[in-house]
Design an enzyme around this catalytic site. Structure first.
Site, PDB file in Angstrom:
ATOM      1  CE  LYS A  90      -1.687  -1.639   3.749  1.00  0.00           C
ATOM      2  NZ  LYS A  90      -2.234  -1.657   5.089  1.00  0.00           N
ATOM      3  CB  SER A 132       0.438   1.790  11.446  1.00  0.00           C
ATOM      4  OG  SER A 132       1.511   1.272  12.170  1.00  0.00           O
TER       5      SER A 132
END
Ligand code: PNS
Length: 159
Positions: free
Chosen positions: A41, A129
């Site tokens: 990503k 995160s």
């Protein structure tokens, strides 16, 4: 000398990661935090930023911890570093399937490297995160979720 790798994206490092780093570093002679540079990503932070935040939150307190970027296969990085252990944190059952597959894949690739799991501190079992980034993006309070240096840094990213 027992060397372990604690791999991840660390985009950014959270208090959950820090908890695992402190506990894992007490179990080995050297703990290398491996920061994946080719994250699938699009990461918020560059690999240099992620490394700087990890160093700022660990180096002062833990003398046997190093932080290094890696790309490619984790087992190849571990072998290059003479590490025989991969450390991963387990938050909940939802982590388990992916983590088991990854541990078995890595074991298949290199029989000399064992994966060990540390149960995440219950206070951080919801923490990731991604959650931190989402809260920070909308101006929410991340004070209890990340080290102060990360909180300050994310403010500059979203201001
Ligand atoms: O913190 P993350 O993003 O869950 O960490 C995932 C990580 C970096 C441990 C994993 O993606 C990884 O090891 N990538 C390197 C590529 C690799 O070795 N793949 C084979 C094992 S599935």
């Amino acid at each position: 000398m027992k060397i372990a790798i604690y791999p991840g994206s660390f985009d950014p490092v959270t208090n959950g990661h820090i908890d695992i780093i402190f506990r894992a570093s007490a179990m080995v002679d050297k703990l290398i935090i491996g920061v994946l540079s080719n994250v699938k990503k699009q990461p918020l932070l560059t690999v240099e930023e992620r490394i700087a935040l990890l160093e700022a939150t660990t180096h002062k307190y833990l003398k046997n911890v190093e932080v290094e970027a890696f790309s490619g296969l984790l087992v190849d990085f571990a072998a290059k570093k003479n590490a025989s252990i991969i450390v991963r944190g387990l938050r909940a059952m939802s982590d388990f399937e992916y983590e088991l597959q990854m541990a078995q894949t890595n074991r298949n690739l290199n029989k000399n490297i064992e994966t060990i799991f540390l149960a995440t501190n219950v206070h951080y079992s919801f923490l990731s995160s991604s959650v931190v980034k989402e809260i920070a993006m909308f101006g929410g309070d991340i004070n209890s979720l990340v080290p102060p240096v990360v909180e300050e840094y994310l403010k500059t990213k979203f201001m």
